[in-house]
Write an enzyme that holds these catalytic residues in place. Structure first.
Site: not given
Ligand code: THU
Length: 129
Positions: A45, A47, A56, A58, A87, A90
């Site tokens: 991920n 941000e 994300c 994935e 999530c 994804c």
């Molecule tokens: N995140 C992911 O990388 N994948 C997911 O399927 C759910 C959330 C990340 C996004 C953000 O950087 C952190 O997790 C918290 O939500």
């Protein structure tokens, strides 16, 4: 179709997780896809201070694989501190390339315990045109 190399896939997800850029949530995610030719493609991920721009892990992995010409997957491993599930966004992006896919959730802080789920189980009724 390459045979699943689960130990290697899990290792790759845990390793790339260490590169996650998550200064806002501190929730590090690593994803590793095994492609049908036996390659492993990873993502973490990323941000952003404008929170909605966050990518994300994935979806980074899927985009990287597609850019490398790889669209067929054997499995995905997702490494997080608590073995969290992907999530909804994804799940739908994975469904674009795989009707069903084994999903291995790796709980890094729980001694790398692994829970297997399937994409079909995680996303029943996926959107199709
Ligand atoms: N995140 C992911 O990388 N994948 C997911 O399927 C759910 C959330 C990340 C996004 C953000 O950087 C952190 O997790 C918290 O939500």
């Amino acid at each position: 179709m390459s045979d699943l190399d689960l130990p290697r896939l899990i290792d790759a997800a845990c390793t790339v997780r260490q590169n996650a850029y998550a200064p806002f949530s501190n929730y590090l995610v690593g994803a590793a896809l095994q492609t049908i030719d036996g390659a492993i493609v990873v993502g973490c991920n990323v941000e952003n201070v404008s929170y909605g721009l966050t990518n994300c892990a994935e979806r980074v992995a899927v985009g990287t694989a597609v850019a490398a010409g790889k669209r067929e997957f054997v499995a995905i491993a997702i490494a997080t501190a608590n073995g969290g599930t992907p999530c909804g966004a994804c799940r739908q992006v994975l469904a674009e390339f795989a009707r069903d896919l084994p999903v291995y959730l790796v709980n890094v802080d729980g001694g790398r315990t692994v829970t297997e789920m399937s994409l079909a189980q995680l996303l029943p009724g996926q959107f199709v045109l």
